[in-house]
Design an enzyme around this catalytic site. Structure first.
Site, PDB file in Angstrom:
ATOM      1  N   GLU A  47       0.589  -1.110  -0.111  1.00  0.00           N
ATOM      2  CA  GLU A  47       0.003  -0.204   0.095  1.00  0.00           C
ATOM      3  C   GLU A  47       0.462   1.470   0.087  1.00  0.00           C
ATOM      4  OE1 GLU A  47      -3.271   1.723   2.579  1.00  0.00           O
ATOM      5  OE2 GLU A  47      -2.065   0.312   3.731  1.00  0.00           O
ATOM      6  N   ASN A 110      -7.285   5.628  -1.856  1.00  0.00           N
ATOM      7  CA  ASN A 110      -6.522   5.057  -1.859  1.00  0.00           C
ATOM      8  C   ASN A 110      -6.486   3.355  -2.933  1.00  0.00           C
ATOM      9  OD1 ASN A 110      -4.458   3.324  -0.382  1.00  0.00           O
ATOM     10  ND2 ASN A 110      -4.844   3.517   1.932  1.00  0.00           N
ATOM     11  N   LYS A 127      -9.666   1.622  -2.359  1.00  0.00           N
ATOM     12  CA  LYS A 127      -9.828   0.717  -0.765  1.00  0.00           C
ATOM     13  C   LYS A 127     -11.407   1.368  -0.051  1.00  0.00           C
ATOM     14  CE  LYS A 127      -7.557   0.793   3.635  1.00  0.00           C
ATOM     15  NZ  LYS A 127      -5.641   1.113   4.654  1.00  0.00           N
ATOM     16  N   GLU A 145      -6.554   8.647   7.755  1.00  0.00           N
ATOM     17  CA  GLU A 145      -6.834   8.240   6.055  1.00  0.00           C
ATOM     18  C   GLU A 145      -8.867   9.103   5.874  1.00  0.00           C
ATOM     19  OE1 GLU A 145      -5.705   4.074   4.508  1.00  0.00           O
ATOM     20  OE2 GLU A 145      -5.247   3.877   6.364  1.00  0.00           O
ATOM     21  N   CYS A 171      -4.842  -3.088   2.865  1.00  0.00           N
ATOM     22  CA  CYS A 171      -4.625  -2.958   4.408  1.00  0.00           C
ATOM     23  C   CYS A 171      -5.397  -3.542   5.588  1.00  0.00           C
ATOM     24  CB  CYS A 171      -4.380  -1.479   4.769  1.00  0.00           C
ATOM     25  SG  CYS A 171      -3.300  -0.574   6.393  1.00  0.00           S
ATOM     26  N   ASN A 196       0.496  -0.605   5.059  1.00  0.00           N
ATOM     27  CA  ASN A 196       0.772  -0.387   6.242  1.00  0.00           C
ATOM     28  C   ASN A 196       0.356  -0.187   7.638  1.00  0.00           C
ATOM     29  OD1 ASN A 196       2.815   2.600   3.938  1.00  0.00           O
ATOM     30  ND2 ASN A 196       2.141   0.485   3.715  1.00  0.00           N
TER      31      ASN A 196
END
Length: 313
Positions: A47, A110, A127, A145, A171, A196
């Site tokens: 990621e 993302n 994501k 995020e 993730c 991550n």
């Protein structure tokens, strides 16, 4: 004849806040060349593989924030990855921050892409399960995020590529069983999963201490319950003052970890994956069509009041 994919999981060590794309891409290229030396069909990167984990800072300057995103793929700085892949006949998956302009509005995701052996993008994922917060918290580190990304709008698709059925997630998606199940219902045979995962942001110590255990737990259970290979690829090491857990691994459809990184830096692990290994699980233990009874789950929850009764038309 067995269907196999030789996959390389390319863990990355820390990326500094001011590292250039050229510096980072050169590291990715080195790992790609190493994977080619092992005759890999596919190399999977983490990621946000092109930048540091920038959601750890409450970035206010719009230009600085934009600098962490890709507005085209490939772009001038990432094109060498695509050219090298095509030259060596190796595919790759890559996680990155994506910026698109739609109806005059910036949209940030993302994202990850799947690229075939000719350097052609064959799939994109955005994501869905965004962790952290949208507001700055009173804690040692931030996880913003929700501030810097929108929830992905592409669902959990799969692609017929590399002789099999492949899917992607990113993730925090790995912690939610529906991530794997939606792909599992489409017959997925390999899930490429970049992450991550920092510790020390201010969570209780009990959670931080168990993060490495939980990291593998959710990927192994997702692999086993959906009879699929899972390639979990991490950012690792001390990045801008925060520890990333690493633990890059390749997990078989049995749920067993069959390869794992041993360092907290740039490291490649390789496994020849038999895509038919999941077939006995799908035919028997996890034969969804034969054993899965979703209508009974609905009926039970209605009767117990766990959810409101289903509307009928």
């Amino acid at each position: 004849m067995a269907r196999t994919i030789t996959v390389g999981a390319a863990q990355l060590g820390p990326i500094a806040r001011h590292d250039t794309r050229r510096q980072t891409v050169s590291r990715l290229l080195e790992l790609m060349r190493e994977a080619h030396g092992f005759r890999c069909d596919l190399i999977a990167y983490p990621e946000l593989a092109l930048t540091t984990f920038f959601p750890r800072w409450p970035i206010e300057d719009e230009a600085e924030l934009d600098s962490f995103y890709e507005t085209e793929m490939p772009g001038p700085e990432t094109r060498p990855l695509f050219e090298e892949a095509a030259r060596r006949g190796i595919g790759f998956s890559l996680g990155f921050a994506e910026l698109v302009i739609e109806n005059g509005r910036k949209r940030r995701f993302n994202s990850s892409i799947l690229v075939d052996k000719t350097g052609r993008i064959v799939g994109k994922y955005r994501k869905v399960h965004l962790p952290g917060h949208s507001d700055v918290m009173d804690r040692p580190g931030q996880h913003l995020e929700k501030r810097f990304f929108e929830v992905g709008d592409l669902g959990f698709p799969v692609w017929r590529a590399f002789g099999g059925i492949l899917g992607m997630c990113i993730c925090n998606d790995r912690r939610w069983p529906e991530t794997y199940r939606v792909m599992g219902l489409q017959g997925v045979e390999m899930v490429l999963l970049g992450y991550n995962s920092p510790i020390g942001l201010g969570d209780p110590f009990e959670l931080d201490a168990l993060e490495p255990f939980h990291n593998h737990l959710v990927m192994q259970s997702g692999a086993y319950q959906n009879a699929t290979w899972v390639v979990g690829v991490a950012k690792a090491g001390l990045e801008e003052g925060f520890n990333m857990i690493g633990q890059t691994c390749i997990i078989a459809p049995s749920g067993e970890i069959v390869a794992q990184c041993a360092t907290m830096g740039d490291e490649l692990i390789v496994r020849k994956c038999d895509l038919d290994m999941g077939a006995p699980y799908r035919a028997d233990i996890f034969n969804f069509a034969y054993h899965r009874r979703i209508e009974h789950y609905k009926l039970i929850t209605e009767r117990t009041g766990a959810i409101p009764p289903l509307e009928t038309t």
